[in-house]
Design a protein around this motif. Structure first.
Motif, PDB file in Angstrom:
ATOM      1  N   PHE A 208      30.684  58.850  65.140  1.00 30.69           N
ATOM      2  CA  PHE A 208      31.851  59.276  65.887  1.00 30.69           C
ATOM      3  C   PHE A 208      31.821  60.795  65.973  1.00 30.69           C
ATOM      4  CE2 PHE A 208      33.160  55.033  64.749  1.00 30.69           C
ATOM      5  CZ  PHE A 208      33.973  54.628  65.809  1.00 30.69           C
ATOM      6  N   SER A 209      31.925  61.326  67.193  1.00 29.70           N
ATOM      7  CA  SER A 209      31.791  62.768  67.404  1.00 29.70           C
ATOM      8  C   SER A 209      33.074  63.373  67.960  1.00 29.70           C
ATOM      9  CB  SER A 209      30.630  63.074  68.356  1.00 29.70           C
ATOM     10  OG  SER A 209      29.409  62.588  67.839  1.00 29.70           O
TER      11      SER A 209
ATOM     12  N   ILE B 114      25.920  68.312  56.764  1.00 27.86           N
ATOM     13  CA  ILE B 114      24.822  68.975  57.474  1.00 27.86           C
ATOM     14  C   ILE B 114      25.420  69.946  58.481  1.00 27.86           C
ATOM     15  CG2 ILE B 114      22.812  68.663  58.962  1.00 27.86           C
ATOM     16  CD1 ILE B 114      22.547  65.842  57.854  1.00 27.86           C
ATOM     17  N   ALA B 115      25.163  71.236  58.292  1.00 32.24           N
ATOM     18  CA  ALA B 115      25.673  72.270  59.199  1.00 32.24           C
ATOM     19  C   ALA B 115      24.500  72.880  59.953  1.00 32.24           C
ATOM     20  CB  ALA B 115      26.424  73.348  58.417  1.00 32.24           C
ATOM     21  N   THR B 116      24.408  72.593  61.241  1.00 32.97           N
ATOM     22  CA  THR B 116      23.308  73.140  62.045  1.00 32.97           C
ATOM     23  C   THR B 116      23.577  74.591  62.452  1.00 32.97           C
ATOM     24  OG1 THR B 116      24.292  72.281  64.082  1.00 32.97           O
ATOM     25  CG2 THR B 116      22.719  70.863  62.944  1.00 32.97           C
ATOM     26  N   HIS B 117      24.841  75.016  62.347  1.00 32.02           N
ATOM     27  CA  HIS B 117      25.198  76.404  62.614  1.00 32.02           C
ATOM     28  C   HIS B 117      26.089  76.904  61.469  1.00 32.02           C
ATOM     29  CE1 HIS B 117      23.847  75.372  66.645  1.00 32.02           C
ATOM     30  NE2 HIS B 117      23.840  76.646  66.940  1.00 32.02           N
ATOM     31  N   GLU B 118      25.616  77.903  60.756  1.00 29.24           N
ATOM     32  CA  GLU B 118      26.385  78.456  59.645  1.00 29.24           C
ATOM     33  C   GLU B 118      27.618  79.193  60.167  1.00 29.24           C
ATOM     34  OE1 GLU B 118      25.870  77.920  56.520  1.00 29.24           O
ATOM     35  OE2 GLU B 118      24.014  76.786  56.822  1.00 29.24           O
ATOM     36  N   ASP B 119      28.665  79.188  59.349  1.00 33.44           N
ATOM     37  CA  ASP B 119      29.913  79.901  59.660  1.00 33.44           C
ATOM     38  C   ASP B 119      30.535  79.458  60.985  1.00 33.44           C
ATOM     39  OD1 ASP B 119      29.590  81.433  57.310  1.00 33.44           O
ATOM     40  OD2 ASP B 119      28.298  82.848  58.389  1.00 33.44           O
ATOM     41  N   LEU B 120      30.376  78.166  61.311  1.00 29.12           N
ATOM     42  CA  LEU B 120      30.959  77.633  62.548  1.00 29.12           C
ATOM     43  C   LEU B 120      32.471  77.579  62.420  1.00 29.12           C
ATOM     44  CD1 LEU B 120      30.290  76.332  65.331  1.00 29.12           C
ATOM     45  CD2 LEU B 120      30.398  74.117  64.174  1.00 29.12           C
ATOM     46  N   GLU B 121      33.159  77.997  63.476  1.00 32.93           N
ATOM     47  CA  GLU B 121      34.622  77.988  63.485  1.00 32.93           C
ATOM     48  C   GLU B 121      35.134  77.248  64.718  1.00 32.93           C
ATOM     49  OE1 GLU B 121      35.608  82.212  61.191  1.00 32.93           O
ATOM     50  OE2 GLU B 121      35.614  82.145  63.387  1.00 32.93           O
ATOM     51  N   ILE B 122      36.284  76.593  64.565  1.00 34.00           N
ATOM     52  CA  ILE B 122      36.934  75.928  65.692  1.00 34.00           C
ATOM     53  C   ILE B 122      38.388  76.376  65.752  1.00 34.00           C
ATOM     54  CG2 ILE B 122      35.432  73.903  65.713  1.00 34.00           C
ATOM     55  CD1 ILE B 122      37.592  72.398  64.140  1.00 34.00           C
TER      56      ILE B 122
ATOM     57  N   LYS C  61      31.293  72.975  70.637  1.00 38.58           N
ATOM     58  CA  LYS C  61      31.271  72.770  69.189  1.00 38.58           C
ATOM     59  C   LYS C  61      31.645  71.321  68.879  1.00 38.58           C
ATOM     60  CE  LYS C  61      32.651  77.578  68.459  1.00 38.58           C
ATOM     61  NZ  LYS C  61      33.679  78.490  67.920  1.00 38.58           N
ATOM     62  N   TYR C  62      31.036  70.781  67.819  1.00 37.37           N
ATOM     63  CA  TYR C  62      31.306  69.382  67.505  1.00 37.37           C
ATOM     64  C   TYR C  62      31.272  69.143  65.991  1.00 37.37           C
ATOM     65  CZ  TYR C  62      26.317  68.696  66.560  1.00 37.37           C
ATOM     66  OH  TYR C  62      25.059  68.777  66.012  1.00 37.37           O
ATOM     67  N   ILE C  63      31.963  68.081  65.588  1.00 33.56           N
ATOM     68  CA  ILE C  63      31.907  67.555  64.219  1.00 33.56           C
ATOM     69  C   ILE C  63      31.650  66.058  64.346  1.00 33.56           C
ATOM     70  CG2 ILE C  63      33.126  67.208  62.040  1.00 33.56           C
ATOM     71  CD1 ILE C  63      34.872  69.618  62.735  1.00 33.56           C
ATOM     72  N   ALA C  64      30.653  65.554  63.637  1.00 34.76           N
ATOM     73  CA  ALA C  64      30.303  64.138  63.732  1.00 34.76           C
ATOM     74  C   ALA C  64      30.385  63.482  62.360  1.00 34.76           C
ATOM     75  CB  ALA C  64      28.901  63.972  64.308  1.00 34.76           C
ATOM     76  N   VAL C  65      30.846  62.229  62.356  1.00 38.38           N
ATOM     77  CA  VAL C  65      30.872  61.409  61.138  1.00 38.38           C
ATOM     78  C   VAL C  65      29.895  60.268  61.367  1.00 38.38           C
ATOM     79  CG1 VAL C  65      32.282  60.013  59.587  1.00 38.38           C
ATOM     80  CG2 VAL C  65      33.276  62.036  60.700  1.00 38.38           C
TER      81      VAL C  65
ATOM     82  N   HIS D 241      25.024  55.630  53.140  1.00 35.75           N
ATOM     83  CA  HIS D 241      24.931  57.074  53.368  1.00 35.75           C
ATOM     84  C   HIS D 241      25.964  57.473  54.411  1.00 35.75           C
ATOM     85  CE1 HIS D 241      22.138  60.769  54.228  1.00 35.75           C
ATOM     86  NE2 HIS D 241      23.242  61.079  53.592  1.00 35.75           N
ATOM     87  N   LEU D 242      26.821  58.437  54.071  1.00 38.86           N
ATOM     88  CA  LEU D 242      27.830  58.947  54.992  1.00 38.86           C
ATOM     89  C   LEU D 242      27.587  60.439  55.192  1.00 38.86           C
ATOM     90  CD1 LEU D 242      30.417  58.625  56.668  1.00 38.86           C
ATOM     91  CD2 LEU D 242      31.730  58.961  54.567  1.00 38.86           C
ATOM     92  N   GLN D 243      27.436  60.843  56.450  1.00 42.11           N
ATOM     93  CA  GLN D 243      27.126  62.234  56.764  1.00 42.11           C
ATOM     94  C   GLN D 243      28.225  62.873  57.598  1.00 42.11           C
ATOM     95  OE1 GLN D 243      23.260  61.330  58.651  1.00 42.11           O
ATOM     96  NE2 GLN D 243      22.325  62.714  57.155  1.00 42.11           N
ATOM     97  N   PHE D 244      28.536  64.126  57.276  1.00 42.23           N
ATOM     98  CA  PHE D 244      29.414  64.954  58.097  1.00 42.23           C
ATOM     99  C   PHE D 244      28.534  66.036  58.726  1.00 42.23           C
ATOM    100  CE2 PHE D 244      32.015  63.405  54.541  1.00 42.23           C
ATOM    101  CZ  PHE D 244      33.016  62.731  55.235  1.00 42.23           C
ATOM    102  N   ILE D 245      28.423  66.009  60.038  1.00 45.68           N
ATOM    103  CA  ILE D 245      27.503  66.905  60.748  1.00 45.68           C
ATOM    104  C   ILE D 245      28.302  67.808  61.682  1.00 45.68           C
ATOM    105  CG2 ILE D 245      25.438  67.030  62.214  1.00 45.68           C
ATOM    106  CD1 ILE D 245      24.934  64.065  61.454  1.00 45.68           C
ATOM    107  N   SER D 246      27.996  69.102  61.663  1.00 47.67           N
ATOM    108  CA  SER D 246      28.663  70.045  62.564  1.00 47.67           C
ATOM    109  C   SER D 246      27.624  70.896  63.270  1.00 47.67           C
ATOM    110  CB  SER D 246      29.628  70.945  61.785  1.00 47.67           C
ATOM    111  OG  SER D 246      28.916  71.763  60.864  1.00 47.67           O
ATOM    112  N   GLY D 247      27.972  71.366  64.465  1.00 43.87           N
ATOM    113  CA  GLY D 247      27.037  72.203  65.207  1.00 43.87           C
ATOM    114  C   GLY D 247      27.557  72.527  66.592  1.00 43.87           C
ATOM    115  N   ILE D 248      26.628  72.938  67.464  1.00 47.92           N
ATOM    116  CA  ILE D 248      26.945  73.305  68.847  1.00 47.92           C
ATOM    117  C   ILE D 248      25.994  72.545  69.765  1.00 47.92           C
ATOM    118  CG2 ILE D 248      27.118  75.189  70.527  1.00 47.92           C
ATOM    119  CD1 ILE D 248      27.631  77.096  68.207  1.00 47.92           C
ATOM    120  N   THR D 249      26.537  71.918  70.806  1.00 49.99           N
ATOM    121  CA  THR D 249      25.713  71.153  71.744  1.00 49.99           C
ATOM    122  C   THR D 249      24.901  72.097  72.630  1.00 49.99           C
ATOM    123  OG1 THR D 249      27.396  71.082  73.475  1.00 49.99           O
ATOM    124  CG2 THR D 249      27.478  69.365  71.784  1.00 49.99           C
ATOM    125  N   LYS D 250      23.975  71.521  73.415  1.00 51.83           N
ATOM    126  CA  LYS D 250      23.156  72.311  74.334  1.00 51.83           C
ATOM    127  C   LYS D 250      23.998  72.998  75.397  1.00 51.83           C
ATOM    128  CE  LYS D 250      18.997  69.484  73.794  1.00 51.83           C
ATOM    129  NZ  LYS D 250      18.003  68.603  74.473  1.00 51.83           N
TER     130      LYS D 250
END
Length: 450
Positions: free
Chosen positions: A445-446, A334-342, A384-388, A371-380
């Motif tokens: 885990f974030s 799940i990518a809440t922000h497309e083309d996210l880079e770190i 930037k974060y990646i969550a498992v 169900h195992l999810q890999f989630i990426s995005g940007i906090t408020k």
């Protein structure tokens, strides 16, 4: 308040003024100029009288409000000896003056009370306006910064230029850590900013806290936990070695000394071989444990590069799906922000994500609809974060407090170094690794990148 007498007198004066004006106009039309002039003089005197009559009260009220503005509550108007209507007005003004004085004194008392609380606070508190003028600074902040009195934030440049820069650039609700060194000591300061509006002016409210004592306590707690785990692991390895060594030694030595070779039978030799094998295995386990400790202490400095997060997670998904027994687990990105880079070390971040994925997969073996999810995005706050995230059995609060302690593990196999090593890697990246869990619902885990 307007009394009946004041009202009646005012009406009579207005009526008399109007009649005089009408009669003057009439005599002027009849060419009776002398009478008209006399009436004009009389009209002027009436006008002056009514103006003075009204201004007497206006000046009194204006004087009253000027006194209130200057916080002068000693003003008292005579309540006797004047016209009854004025006496009534004077009485009302005196009552109002008393009420305002009580409110003012109450506000002063509350202000002194709150200031005394702020003086006793163990947190430094400071407010300054858009021009940098410091409106309030409690004694604690002057003690922390070793500077007094504080009148303008430009004075902070004399304490530390970097600290001055933080105060100039810090944004509302932003939190920063700063290490301040002076001739007395080096202290860790947590600086937090917020906005308040006072008298239509936006002010910066800064709180500063010395977190040295808190860090020392946490460091001591961490060492205690680490020593406890190290003692447990070493004792688990050394105890069987000691016990088996004593048993084997009993085959070859008695109270009279070393036994003769003829007294050693084949069974004792076989038991000796088995015992030595156990000792060897325990020694290897202990060496492996020490090697893990060495690995934990020798994490390489990150070789940071720009990484596309979606591409990285696709690779992790492929690698994680190769784990044995995960065929029934649903993998999702799940990518809440497309083309996210770190900006990070791809090998080290991959190591963290694979370790977290492996732990999640092991926890999902007995979970239906795993169900195992890999989630990426940007906090408020713009991080930037990646969550498992998994929907497994979760982690109990008791274990949650221990999971990042080196060598702590609840598994039969494993060194217990994975999570602590992962957290250290994130610290080297200037970020953090956090855990959140609800029993029988989810565990997340974030990886948060600063």
């Amino acid at each position: 308040m307007i009394s009946k007498k004041f009202y009646t007198k005012s009406v009579l004066r207005v009526v008399l003024l109007s009649l005089t004006a009408i009669i003057m106009a009439f005599t002027f039309v009849k060419n009776q100029y002398v009478i008209s002039i006399i009436l004009l003089v009389f009209l002027s005197l009436q006008t002056i009288a009514i103006i003075r009559y009204l201004n007497h009260n206006n000046r009194k009220i204006a004087f009253f409000f000027n006194a209130i503005k200057n916080e002068d509550f000693t003003l008292r108007f005579p309540e006797k000896g004047d016209v009854a209507s004025f006496n009534e007005l004077n009485q009302s003004l005196n009552v109002l003056n008393t009420i305002i004085q009580k409110v003012h004194l109450k506000n002063q008392s509350q202000e002194q009370y709150y200031q005394e609380i702020l003086k006793q606070a163990e947190i430094g508190i400071l407010t300054f306006n858009s021009r940098g003028h410091i409106l309030y600074a409690n004694p604690k902040i002057e003690k922390l910064l070793n500077y007094t009195p504080l009148n303008h934030i430009s004075q902070l440049a004399q304490v530390d230029e970097k600290l001055h820069h933080i105060f100039k650039t810090i944004k509302p609700f932003e939190r920063k850590l700063f290490e301040l060194t002076n001739e007395r000591e080096t202290i860790q300061l947590a600086i937090k900013s917020s906005d308040i509006v006072l008298n239509n002016e936006t002010l910066n409210l800064i709180t500063i806290q010395d977190i040295n004592s808190e860090l020392d306590k946490k460091e001591t707690d961490s060492w205690i936990k680490l020593i406890r785990v190290l003692t447990h692991e070493i004792m688990n390895s050394v105890t069987p070695i000691t016990s088996i060594s004593e048993s084997i030694l009993g085959y070859y030595k008695d109270e009279n000394g070393v036994v003769l070779a003829t007294q050693i039978d084949e069974k004792k030799i076989q038991n000796t071989v088995k015992g030595l094998e156990v000792i060897k295995n325990q020694g290897q386990d202990l060496m492996s444990f020490v090697q893990s400790y060495r690995s934990f202490l020798n994490v390489p400095a990150p070789d940071k590069k720009i990484i596309k997060v979606n591409k990285l997670l696709e690779k992790i998904k492929v690698l994680a799906s190769q784990e044995i027994g995960n065929s029934s687990i649903l993998f999702d990105i799940i990518a809440t922000h497309e083309d996210l880079e770190i900006f990070a070390d791809e090998k080290l971040i991959t190591q963290i994500l694979l370790n977290l994925s492996k732990n999640a997969i092991q926890s999902l073996h007995e979970t239906s609809a795993a169900h195992l999810q890999f989630i990426s995005g940007i906090t408020k706050t713009g991080e930037k974060y990646i969550a498992v995230k998994d929907n497994g059995p979760g982690i109990s609060p008791e274990i949650m407090t221990q999971i990042f302690v080196p060598f702590f593990t609840t598994k039969k196999e494993g060194s217990g170094i994975g999570l602590s090593l992962s957290k250290q890697i994130m610290h080297l990246h200037g970020g953090s690794l956090t855990a959140y869990s609800i029993l029988n619902k989810e565990t997340t885990f974030s990886l948060v990148f600063g």
